[in-house]
Design an enzyme around this catalytic site. Structure first.
Site, PDB file in Angstrom:
ATOM      1  CB  VAL A 133      -0.953   0.015   1.219  1.00  0.00           C
ATOM      2  CG1 VAL A 133      -1.911  -1.166   1.157  1.00  0.00           C
ATOM      3  CG2 VAL A 133      -0.161  -0.009   2.527  1.00  0.00           C
ATOM      4  N   PRO A 136       2.886   7.446   1.819  1.00  0.00           N
ATOM      5  CG  PRO A 136       0.936   8.687   2.086  1.00  0.00           C
ATOM      6  CD  PRO A 136       1.451   7.280   2.077  1.00  0.00           C
ATOM      7  CE  LYS A 263      12.539   0.369  -2.361  1.00  0.00           C
ATOM      8  NZ  LYS A 263      12.761   0.188  -3.799  1.00  0.00           N
ATOM      9  CB  CYS A 319      11.624   4.929  -4.749  1.00  0.00           C
ATOM     10  SG  CYS A 319      10.399   3.608  -4.818  1.00  0.00           S
TER      11      CYS A 319
END
Length: 527
Positions: A133, A136, A263, A319
């Site tokens: 999901v 933000p 990440k 990203c």
């Protein structure tokens, strides 16, 4: 999962077998032994693992499509509350453009790949739940402008807790802050109703435009989990899924926090390389050096390598900036202001590059673009995708509009509605679900979106190339020049045109980091 009666009731089966076998010959008894063995093998091999992915976006859709392709024995369901998005996934016009995606979806859809709005049903039935999901950047409250907003992640976790009736493996697929797994564990454990949950971090490392190939042949698959028997068992279960097509040595297991941080670190390092070469591009212009030659020279150093060293108008996408802002916030929260300031500079250089490009356009055209038509070729943040999230084109267009330019925009994959929405939308609103974004953004009158590059450039004073679409390399620039106002300018924000050929035609050309056109050498330095 289904239950094998032979495994569940071994004593009863054995007794039943003996009662029958004593009445028959050795040949019949041998047949019965073989039949039971075959039944057991058949039952075990047809047992179908079920995967559910919450979120049918750029990550969830392609990732689940490839898992379904490579794991025909696994049922994969992608769920989303957006009816329009799921309808598109079930149609011939997929909601996202990605080379190779349509072929994979059509091969698997309806067989073992399903797209559905029945979120609760598929969560309840799943053995493994991927959560992909939106996360933000917060626009208000604690950490506004830097911290990730975990509202949608928390809602997903609470729904999993509400509808689950069996043990689950919950996989973080969204890019999340370090220690998110701990928060999710707390929500699930306090609402467990006796159900066991194992949380894994399995970050994606996809590049838009090559996502399907990245999934089919990944550099690595990273799985982080708890260093407990249950956590290690969950890691193995997810490894077994990827092992259908990914070599074992490319599947890396770590603890949860290392996977989550890896990440953020990967995107920060890649963005850092882009900002580094873009900073060099400004120096190249000032000294007469060629940034392409500099990049090629340093890229030959095996310690550096050639990737992500192409100078441009700036990085974009969903990203890089968001993840660096998140990293900055984590550093600040952990009392590391010097580290936070280091990463802030990566974003500052990116903003500087976009502003420098706009300033160069305005300064070159007699220090004003008011009332002038500027053609914008490319609005997506990179070629081979329709994604416009954080595209440099937004800031460039806003900068030119601020000087009262009239823009004519062409992009082969981005619709007019999407372009208008991006230009009029507030920062960070793009990362919320579509139904929470402005439904009818105010159209910018000075913006005209067209579906032909020659129409976009007709009567224009200048051209800004902002996406490296291959078709922009082969346009008939003589035809374009003939139909433009003079002097005619080309501002190449991706360094894809043949500068000498365009100058022979008559264009005044600016390419980032390249020796300046004589016209531009007398212009004041761009701050």
């Amino acid at each position: 999962m289904q239950c094998n009666p032979i495994e569940r009731y071994p004593l009863q089966c054995k007794t039943l077998f003996l009662s029958f076998s004593l009445s028959y010959s050795s040949e019949v008894r041998l047949f019965l032994v073989g039949f039971i063995a075959l039944f057991k093998v058949f039952h075990n091999t047809t047992k179908m693992v079920k995967i559910c992915c919450i979120g049918a976006g750029y990550v969830g859709g392609p990732t689940m499509a490839v898992i379904a392709l490579k794991c025909p024995s696994i049922e994969v369901a992608v769920v989303d509350i957006s009816i329009s998005r799921i309808t598109a996934w079930n149609s011939d016009q997929l909601p996202i453009y990605e080379p190779g995606l349509e072929e994979v979806v059509k091969q698997c859809r309806g067989r073992n790949l399903f797209f559905s709005t029945n979120v609760e049903k598929h969560i309840s039935e799943a053995d493994i739940i991927f959560v992909s999901v939106n996360t933000p950047t917060k626009t208000r409250g604690l950490g506004a402008g830097k911290a990730a907003d975990l509202t949608y992640w928390e809602s997903a976790a609470r729904m999993i807790a509400d509808v689950s009736k069996s043990n689950k493996i919950v996989v973080e697929k969204s890019t999340v802050p370090v220690k998110t797994a701990e928060a999710i564990e707390k929500i699930l454990s306090h609402n467990s109703k006796g159900i066991s949950y194992q949380i894994l971090s399995n970050p994606e490392f996809l590049a838009e435009g090559t996502a399907i190939q990245d999934l089919l042949n990944p550099d690595r698959v990273l799985i982080g989990g708890r260093e407990t028997p249950g956590g290690q068992k969950a890691i193995k279960a997810l490894k077994d899924v990827y092992a259908h097509w990914v070599p074992e040595d490319r599947i890396i297991s770590t603890n949860l926090w290392s996977a989550e941080l890896s990440k953020l670190a990967a995107n920060a390092f890649l963005a850092q390389r882009i900002s580094s070469v873009n900073a060099m591009s400004a120096l190249c212009e000032a000294t007469g050096a060629d940034v392409s030659e500099v990049s090629h020279a340093i890229g030959k150093d095996s310690r550096i390598g050639p990737k992500f060293l192409n100078a441009s108008v700036g990085f974009g996408g969903s990203c890089f900036q968001k993840d660096i802002l998140n990293l900055i916030y984590i550093c600040e929260c952990n009392g590391l202001p010097e580290v936070a300031n280091y990463w802030k500079q990566v974003i500052k250089v990116n903003d500087y590059q976009k502003n420098r490009f706009v300033n160069r356009v305005v300064a070159s055209m007699f220090n004003t673009v008011s009332g002038k038509k500027i053609a914008i070729l490319g609005f997506a943040f990179k070629k081979d995708t329709g994604d416009t999230r954080e595209t440099p084109a937004i800031d460039v267009c806003k900068g030119l509009l601020g000087d009262k330019a009239s823009l004519s925009i062409y992009d082969p994959q981005v619709t007019g509605d999407q372009i208008q929405r991006e230009i009029s939308m507030n920062k960070f609103d793009w990362d919320h679900p579509v139904h929470l974004q402005p439904m009818s953004p105010t159209s910018v009158k000075q913006v005209n979106v067209v579906w032909d590059p020659y129409e976009a450039t007709r009567d224009a004073h200048g051209i800004c190339i902002l996406t490296e679409w291959d078709e922009f390399k082969t346009l008939d620039y003589q035809r374009i020049f003939n139909n433009m106002q003079k002097p005619a300018f080309v501002f190449d924000g991706r360094n894809i045109v043949n500068i000498e050929k365009l100058r022979e035609i008559g264009f005044i050309v600016y390419s980032i980091g390249k020796p300046l056109d004589p016209w531009l050498k007398d212009m004041p330095a761009i701050a």
